[in-house]
Design a protein around this motif. Structure first.
Motif, PDB file in Angstrom:
ATOM      1  N   VAL A 228      17.683  33.674  -2.417  1.00 58.02           N
ATOM      2  CA  VAL A 228      16.539  32.970  -1.825  1.00 58.02           C
ATOM      3  C   VAL A 228      15.457  32.734  -2.877  1.00 58.02           C
ATOM      4  CG1 VAL A 228      14.636  33.176  -0.172  1.00 58.02           C
ATOM      5  CG2 VAL A 228      16.958  33.788   0.523  1.00 58.02           C
ATOM      6  N   MET A 229      15.149  33.760  -3.654  1.00 62.40           N
ATOM      7  CA  MET A 229      14.108  33.637  -4.680  1.00 62.40           C
ATOM      8  C   MET A 229      14.484  32.593  -5.730  1.00 62.40           C
ATOM      9  SD  MET A 229      11.528  35.687  -4.115  1.00 62.40           S
ATOM     10  CE  MET A 229      11.748  35.148  -2.436  1.00 62.40           C
ATOM     11  N   ALA A 230      15.735  32.653  -6.186  1.00 61.51           N
ATOM     12  CA  ALA A 230      16.161  31.746  -7.245  1.00 61.51           C
ATOM     13  C   ALA A 230      16.167  30.300  -6.755  1.00 61.51           C
ATOM     14  CB  ALA A 230      17.548  32.145  -7.740  1.00 61.51           C
ATOM     15  N   ILE A 231      16.685  30.091  -5.533  1.00 63.87           N
ATOM     16  CA  ILE A 231      16.756  28.716  -5.018  1.00 63.87           C
ATOM     17  C   ILE A 231      15.352  28.161  -4.798  1.00 63.87           C
ATOM     18  CG2 ILE A 231      17.446  27.332  -3.005  1.00 63.87           C
ATOM     19  CD1 ILE A 231      19.921  29.193  -2.814  1.00 63.87           C
ATOM     20  N   LEU A 232      14.466  28.997  -4.230  1.00 61.22           N
ATOM     21  CA  LEU A 232      13.084  28.565  -4.030  1.00 61.22           C
ATOM     22  C   LEU A 232      12.444  28.154  -5.352  1.00 61.22           C
ATOM     23  CD1 LEU A 232      11.247  30.973  -1.580  1.00 61.22           C
ATOM     24  CD2 LEU A 232      11.277  28.485  -1.508  1.00 61.22           C
ATOM     25  N   ALA A 233      12.639  29.003  -6.358  1.00 65.56           N
ATOM     26  CA  ALA A 233      12.025  28.728  -7.666  1.00 65.56           C
ATOM     27  C   ALA A 233      12.543  27.406  -8.214  1.00 65.56           C
ATOM     28  CB  ALA A 233      12.327  29.864  -8.640  1.00 65.56           C
ATOM     29  N   LEU A 234      13.852  27.190  -8.118  1.00 65.05           N
ATOM     30  CA  LEU A 234      14.446  25.966  -8.661  1.00 65.05           C
ATOM     31  C   LEU A 234      13.974  24.734  -7.895  1.00 65.05           C
ATOM     32  CD1 LEU A 234      18.120  27.028  -9.460  1.00 65.05           C
ATOM     33  CD2 LEU A 234      16.321  26.338 -11.069  1.00 65.05           C
ATOM     34  N   VAL A 235      14.052  24.810  -6.560  1.00 64.81           N
ATOM     35  CA  VAL A 235      13.726  23.636  -5.750  1.00 64.81           C
ATOM     36  C   VAL A 235      12.231  23.318  -5.829  1.00 64.81           C
ATOM     37  CG1 VAL A 235      13.623  22.727  -3.392  1.00 64.81           C
ATOM     38  CG2 VAL A 235      15.670  23.939  -4.191  1.00 64.81           C
TER      39      VAL A 235
END
Lengths: 247, 242
Positions: A228-235
């Protein structure tokens, strides 16, 4: 280059003069530790737990500064500097407005690390807390949560039409996350229904990750929070970079 | 002839509004040129296109022989800009703003003598928001001059100032002009334009309506003062009847 250090020094002074971050990122988490320590002392988190309630809350309390800086401070300063055309002014100098944004990101990262240091010191010195997990893993988790929350803030601050809209959006994100993600009100004391609602907040996942890292819990549980953290950061970071409004 | 500003055939459309319809501007070294026109005539769009912060739909621009977008960093080390109603960070002090602005440039002149020359010595520790309107505008000129520019752009410099403060600002600019600085300014005050400008460009509905010296502008009309000449030149009714 002298540009970055001088901008950083001046903007940091202005930020400290503003007091908001001093109160919400530096003082408030320490007060939380004092309250939790005074109320729960060295009581275990639950019957038969190997860690104390305070140790269980450490990850959550250390996330308060990330939340205050990333979701409140950052969007407000970005939209303010755009509204006042300060970013636009940078376009007609040899320095780019991206430098000013980098300075702001650095300032909020500094607040977060200062808060982490203060919270750690208060918890260990006053209440004898011990970090059961690996400090490296915890720092890694802390950085990931920070990048993720800051990219949400950059998205809001970069795309909001004006300061009013940024302020409203920041409030909508900040207050629920502060109260319901476990940063202030411990997740463990919430009724199950509330926990399930809280799980939908990004910071809740971030705090689960910090908690697992600080308590040295097995790694299986953290795949979802990390994702969740990684996807949020990327998006959010990607959209903010692509569609950032300079004016 | 050395042109410091060369803008050719600039066009810019916002939706259905044609803000610029083929405007050209050339400024020689050491000249002070005023860009005039009613609100919405295209003054700010013209300045912003020339500075490269807005992209014109068509046209060519060279400042100091450089392309404002492609050679931005090199160009703006030598150009000072003051936008209309410039705002600064909350709670920033005069000294901090000068230091911060200087940090953006590879080379600057010390702020203290400039501040003294503009009557702002002793204000270093004062917050910019606590300055009077005139002091603020003079401070903004100081900021534009810090990089020792060859060229400065000043957008509506004295709007909102009282008579005394305006005269003060003019005096400061005249000194800079005497030292050979090239200035492009926009203004709504014809007395100011008369006092400062060598040449004027009058815009109307996004087109060049008049270009020439102040004397030529006055001579083109039955009037003696620039203000009357300007109003005569830009009078819609007279045009329509003609």
């Amino acid at each position: 280059m002298k540009t970055f250090p001088i901008l950083l020094k001046t903007e940091l002074k202005l930020s400290l003069r503003g007091m908001d971050m001093l109160i919400f990122a530096l003082c408030m988490p320490v007060v939380m530790v004092l309250i939790l320590g005074a109320v729960f002392g060295d009581r275990p988190a639950y019957d038969g737990a190997s860690h104390t309630f305070l140790a269980q809350s450490f990850g959550a309390v250390s996330a308060i500064a990330i939340c205050a800086g990333g979701v409140m401070g950052l969007p407000l300063v970005l939209s303010d500097y755009r509204g006042k055309k300060i970013l636009k002014r940078f376009w007609v100098t040899p320095t780019s407005p991206a430098m000013l944004i980098a300075v702001q990101l650095t300032i909020y990262a500094l607040y977060a690390f200062a808060s982490l240091a203060l919270v750690s010191l208060t918890a260990t010195l006053l209440f004898g807390m011990r970090l059961a997990g690996s400090p490296i893993a915890f720092l890694g988790a802390y950085l990931l949560v920070m990048v993720s929350m800051f990219s949400i803030g950059a998205l809001v601050g970069g795309l909001a039409r004006d300061g009013k809209m940024a302020g409203a959006l920041a409030s909508i994100l900040y207050f629920p996350m502060l109260v319901f993600s476990g940063a202030t009100l411990p997740y463990e004391v919430m009724p199950p229904l509330m926990q399930r609602i809280a799980d939908a907040l990004p910071l809740t996942q971030g705090i689960k990750l910090l908690k697992a890292a600080s308590l040295g819990l097995p790694a299986e549980g953290v795949a979802l929070p990390i994702a969740v953290m990684a996807i949020l950061a990327l998006v959010c970071g990607g959209v903010a970079l692509r569609f950032f409004r300079w004016e | 002839m050395e042109y410091i500003v060369e803008a050719q055939g600039l066009r810019k459309t916002y939706g259905a509004v044609q803000a610029l319809r083929g405007v050209s501007l050339r400024v020689q070294r050491g000249e002070v040129v005023g860009v005039l026109g009613a609100n919405g005539a295209g003054k700010s769009t013209l300045i912003e296109c020339i500075l490269g912060v807005r992209k014109p739909d068509a046209g060519e621009i060279r400042l100091l022989g450089m392309h404002p977008e492609r050679e931005r960093k090199r160009l703006f080390a030598q150009v000072g800009v003051q936008f209309q109603q410039s705002a600064v960070q909350e709670r920033i002090r005069v000294g901090e703003l000068c230091q911060m602005t200087a940090a953006l440039y590879p080379q600057t002149t010390p702020a203290a003598p400039l501040l003294a020359q503009f009557g702002l010595a002793g204000k270093l520790r004062q917050q910019v928001s606590d300055l009077s309107g005139g002091e603020r505008q003079k401070l903004f000129i100081v900021l534009a001059l810090l990089p020792m520019p060859q060229l400065v752009f000043l957008d509506e410099l004295t709007t909102g100032l009282d008579a005394r403060a305006r005269r003060d600002v003019w005096q400061c600019l005249k000194q800079q002009k005497a030292q050979g600085l090239t200035i492009v300014l926009t203004s709504h005050f014809m007395d100011e334009v008369e006092a400062l400008c060598d040449r004027v460009l009058i815009l109307r509905h996004g087109q060049t309506h008049f270009e020439g010296t102040v004397q030529q502008a006055v001579a083109a009309t039955p009037h003696q003062r620039l203000e009357d000449a300007y109003l005569w030149l830009t009078d819609d009714e007279r045009e329509d009847n003609a």
